[in-house]
Design an enzyme around this catalytic site. Sequence first.
Site, PDB file in Angstrom:
ATOM      1  CG  HIS A 135      19.958   1.408   8.481  1.00  0.00           C
ATOM      2  ND1 HIS A 135      19.696   1.569   9.831  1.00  0.00           N
ATOM      3  CD2 HIS A 135      20.075   0.065   8.288  1.00  0.00           C
ATOM      4  CE1 HIS A 135      19.640   0.383  10.416  1.00  0.00           C
ATOM      5  NE2 HIS A 135      19.877  -0.540   9.514  1.00  0.00           N
ATOM      6  CB  CYS A 136      22.925   5.454  11.229  1.00  0.00           C
ATOM      7  SG  CYS A 136      22.817   7.021  10.344  1.00  0.00           S
ATOM      8  CB  ALA A 137      19.331   6.841  14.416  1.00  0.00           C
ATOM      9  N   GLY A 139      20.158   8.531   9.138  1.00  0.00           N
ATOM     10  CA  GLY A 139      20.685   8.444   7.780  1.00  0.00           C
ATOM     11  C   GLY A 139      21.438   9.679   7.340  1.00  0.00           C
ATOM     12  CB  SER A 143      24.244   5.524   7.178  1.00  0.00           C
ATOM     13  OG  SER A 143      23.492   6.718   7.236  1.00  0.00           O
TER      14      SER A 143
END
Length: 204
Positions: A135-137, A139, A143
């Site tokens: 994930h990231c902020a 997605g 990511s």
Amino acid sequence: MQRSSRMLRTRDSSPLTRSPAYETPSLTDLQQLLWLRGGSDNHVDQVWPNIYVGDAWAARSKATLQTLKITHILNAADGPYNIDTGAKYYADLQIEYYGIEAFDDPAFDLSVFFYDAANFIRKALNSSGGKVFVHCAMGVSRSATLVLAFLMIHENMTLVDALKTVSTHRNICPNMGFLSQLRDLDIKLNEERKKNKASATTGP
């Protein structure tokens, strides 16, 4: 509803990606591939068997992670100025955590993490019952870029195949800098494939 592993493994076949003379497309052509896909905008989606890509909401939802039976988390937006969860946040879930303090900026060099991240994902998939959440902020960029790199490095996919595979299940949009870095990786891996094929053909 989860798609079957067989469906998740399906890739679009085309003369471009199946040809022995495959050449890495231009950045413009790669962008157009992303525009034509029809993935979802969920908080989390399975994009490859036991690989999930998602956003910060899913990363913070322990109930969601437990429901999905996630065993490993790769946070592509680690650190105090990003999604600052960290290993301690998941201590009660027995999750193996790996954080990368990356920024969704075209000037950020995410490529230096491609192999470490790909190896972490492979390790997760090779573990008993392993399921990895990347994930990231949002997605969609950091990511997604790391999952694409994994598919290229360890699943022997071209960038075209990797983009089609992931974007079929999730709407992704690596920024131009990340897409360019993936393109450089694709050129490198394609050259290695050609050399290996030539060596196999000529023999010792």
